[in-house]
Design a protein around this motif. Sequence first.
Motif, PDB file in Angstrom:
ATOM      1  N   LEU A  82       6.157  16.365  16.365  1.00  0.00           N
ATOM      2  CA  LEU A  82       5.779  15.231  15.517  1.00  0.00           C
ATOM      3  C   LEU A  82       6.234  13.907  16.130  1.00  0.00           C
ATOM      4  O   LEU A  82       5.502  12.921  16.115  1.00  0.00           O
ATOM      5  CB  LEU A  82       6.360  15.389  14.117  1.00  0.00           C
ATOM      6  CG  LEU A  82       5.744  16.486  13.253  1.00  0.00           C
ATOM      7  CD1 LEU A  82       6.528  16.648  11.955  1.00  0.00           C
ATOM      8  CD2 LEU A  82       4.284  16.208  12.982  1.00  0.00           C
ATOM      9  N   ALA A  86       3.781  10.962  17.398  1.00  0.00           N
ATOM     10  CA  ALA A  86       3.897   9.591  16.884  1.00  0.00           C
ATOM     11  C   ALA A  86       4.008   8.600  18.035  1.00  0.00           C
ATOM     12  O   ALA A  86       3.356   7.549  18.017  1.00  0.00           O
ATOM     13  CB  ALA A  86       5.106   9.475  15.957  1.00  0.00           C
ATOM     14  N   TRP A  97       2.001   6.978  11.133  1.00  0.00           N
ATOM     15  CA  TRP A  97       1.527   7.434   9.823  1.00  0.00           C
ATOM     16  C   TRP A  97       0.135   8.069   9.908  1.00  0.00           C
ATOM     17  O   TRP A  97      -0.279   8.786   9.005  1.00  0.00           O
ATOM     18  CB  TRP A  97       1.539   6.282   8.816  1.00  0.00           C
ATOM     19  CG  TRP A  97       2.940   5.910   8.411  1.00  0.00           C
ATOM     20  CD1 TRP A  97       3.642   4.810   8.805  1.00  0.00           C
ATOM     21  CD2 TRP A  97       3.806   6.656   7.559  1.00  0.00           C
ATOM     22  NE1 TRP A  97       4.894   4.826   8.246  1.00  0.00           N
ATOM     23  CE2 TRP A  97       5.024   5.955   7.461  1.00  0.00           C
ATOM     24  CE3 TRP A  97       3.679   7.855   6.864  1.00  0.00           C
ATOM     25  CZ2 TRP A  97       6.093   6.399   6.718  1.00  0.00           C
ATOM     26  CZ3 TRP A  97       4.748   8.293   6.101  1.00  0.00           C
ATOM     27  CH2 TRP A  97       5.933   7.576   6.042  1.00  0.00           C
ATOM     28  N   TRP A  98      -0.591   7.794  10.990  1.00  0.00           N
ATOM     29  CA  TRP A  98      -1.890   8.443  11.182  1.00  0.00           C
ATOM     30  C   TRP A  98      -1.746   9.964  11.238  1.00  0.00           C
ATOM     31  O   TRP A  98      -2.715  10.698  11.007  1.00  0.00           O
ATOM     32  CB  TRP A  98      -2.548   7.938  12.467  1.00  0.00           C
ATOM     33  CG  TRP A  98      -3.249   6.629  12.320  1.00  0.00           C
ATOM     34  CD1 TRP A  98      -2.721   5.390  12.569  1.00  0.00           C
ATOM     35  CD2 TRP A  98      -4.591   6.415  11.898  1.00  0.00           C
ATOM     36  NE1 TRP A  98      -3.668   4.422  12.322  1.00  0.00           N
ATOM     37  CE2 TRP A  98      -4.822   5.023  11.910  1.00  0.00           C
ATOM     38  CE3 TRP A  98      -5.621   7.265  11.500  1.00  0.00           C
ATOM     39  CZ2 TRP A  98      -6.034   4.474  11.553  1.00  0.00           C
ATOM     40  CZ3 TRP A  98      -6.828   6.706  11.156  1.00  0.00           C
ATOM     41  CH2 TRP A  98      -7.030   5.329  11.181  1.00  0.00           C
ATOM     42  N   LEU A  99      -0.549  10.463  11.529  1.00  0.00           N
ATOM     43  CA  LEU A  99      -0.326  11.918  11.571  1.00  0.00           C
ATOM     44  C   LEU A  99      -0.576  12.582  10.220  1.00  0.00           C
ATOM     45  O   LEU A  99      -0.803  13.788  10.156  1.00  0.00           O
ATOM     46  CB  LEU A  99       1.091  12.226  12.058  1.00  0.00           C
ATOM     47  CG  LEU A  99       1.334  11.984  13.545  1.00  0.00           C
ATOM     48  CD1 LEU A  99       2.798  12.182  13.875  1.00  0.00           C
ATOM     49  CD2 LEU A  99       0.453  12.871  14.389  1.00  0.00           C
ATOM     50  N   LEU A 100      -0.552  11.798   9.158  1.00  0.00           N
ATOM     51  CA  LEU A 100      -0.858  12.361   7.840  1.00  0.00           C
ATOM     52  C   LEU A 100      -2.289  12.886   7.772  1.00  0.00           C
ATOM     53  O   LEU A 100      -2.618  13.707   6.904  1.00  0.00           O
ATOM     54  CB  LEU A 100      -0.607  11.331   6.744  1.00  0.00           C
ATOM     55  CG  LEU A 100       0.859  10.953   6.523  1.00  0.00           C
ATOM     56  CD1 LEU A 100       0.970   9.834   5.504  1.00  0.00           C
ATOM     57  CD2 LEU A 100       1.660  12.158   6.087  1.00  0.00           C
ATOM     58  N   LEU A 101      -3.133  12.452   8.692  1.00  0.00           N
ATOM     59  CA  LEU A 101      -4.502  12.982   8.753  1.00  0.00           C
ATOM     60  C   LEU A 101      -4.523  14.482   9.047  1.00  0.00           C
ATOM     61  O   LEU A 101      -5.518  15.154   8.791  1.00  0.00           O
ATOM     62  CB  LEU A 101      -5.319  12.260   9.832  1.00  0.00           C
ATOM     63  CG  LEU A 101      -5.916  10.928   9.472  1.00  0.00           C
ATOM     64  CD1 LEU A 101      -6.650  10.339  10.670  1.00  0.00           C
ATOM     65  CD2 LEU A 101      -6.862  11.047   8.292  1.00  0.00           C
ATOM     66  N   LEU A 102      -3.431  15.014   9.585  1.00  0.00           N
ATOM     67  CA  LEU A 102      -3.359  16.446   9.865  1.00  0.00           C
ATOM     68  C   LEU A 102      -3.512  17.280   8.596  1.00  0.00           C
ATOM     69  O   LEU A 102      -3.871  18.455   8.660  1.00  0.00           O
ATOM     70  CB  LEU A 102      -2.046  16.793  10.572  1.00  0.00           C
ATOM     71  CG  LEU A 102      -1.925  16.260  12.004  1.00  0.00           C
ATOM     72  CD1 LEU A 102      -0.516  16.487  12.526  1.00  0.00           C
ATOM     73  CD2 LEU A 102      -2.959  16.898  12.906  1.00  0.00           C
ATOM     74  N   PHE A 103      -3.266  16.666   7.445  1.00  0.00           N
ATOM     75  CA  PHE A 103      -3.409  17.380   6.177  1.00  0.00           C
ATOM     76  C   PHE A 103      -4.851  17.397   5.670  1.00  0.00           C
ATOM     77  O   PHE A 103      -5.142  18.062   4.676  1.00  0.00           O
ATOM     78  CB  PHE A 103      -2.490  16.773   5.104  1.00  0.00           C
ATOM     79  CG  PHE A 103      -1.040  17.010   5.375  1.00  0.00           C
ATOM     80  CD1 PHE A 103      -0.494  18.279   5.294  1.00  0.00           C
ATOM     81  CD2 PHE A 103      -0.211  15.947   5.739  1.00  0.00           C
ATOM     82  CE1 PHE A 103       0.843  18.495   5.557  1.00  0.00           C
ATOM     83  CE2 PHE A 103       1.128  16.162   5.995  1.00  0.00           C
ATOM     84  CZ  PHE A 103       1.653  17.440   5.911  1.00  0.00           C
ATOM     85  N   GLY A 108      -9.294  15.879  10.038  1.00  0.00           N
ATOM     86  CA  GLY A 108      -8.034  15.227  10.373  1.00  0.00           C
ATOM     87  C   GLY A 108      -7.493  15.616  11.734  1.00  0.00           C
ATOM     88  O   GLY A 108      -7.210  14.741  12.567  1.00  0.00           O
TER      89      GLY A 108
END
Length: 139
Positions: A82, A86, A97-103, A108
Motif C-alpha cells: 500500500l 501510494a 487516496w486514489w487507492l480507495l478505488l481498489l474497493f 477500480g
Amino acid sequence: MAESPITPPTTSPFDDYLTAWQRYADFSGRACRREYWYFMLFNILISLGLSFIDAVIGLGNPEVGMGLLSGLYGLSILLPSLAYAARRLHDSGRSGWWLLLLFVPLLGPLVILLFTLLDSEAGSNRYGANPKGIDATSP
C-alpha cells in the motif's frame, strides 16, 4: 541536436524490493515505475515459491486457496504494498487516496493499474522531487 545518453539505473532490481521493506510504512514521497514494478515482480515470485512449498509440505488449504507460508507472506507485504502504491501514485501527481478505488469491483483495480503504468510527472510536484532526476525544463 544531440540526444542525451540514457543512464543505466544505479540500483539493482532487488534493491528496489528491499527499499519497500526499509520504507514499509512511508506513504510520503515518490516511487518511479521501475521501483514499483520490480517490487511487484519479486512479490509475485516469492508468493509463487511459498505457495509451492505450502503444497509440497502439506500446509496448503484448497478451500482458502493459499497455505500458511504464503498467507503469512501476504499479510506481511500488505502495508509495504500500500505504501509503495501510494508513492507510485504520488509520482504521477495523484493522491494516495486514489487507492480507495481498489474497493470498486473490477473497474477500480483497472484504474489503479493504469495509474501505476503511467510515466512520472516531470520535475518536482507537491509530493517531492522526481525520483528519476528529470527536471521539468529538460528537453
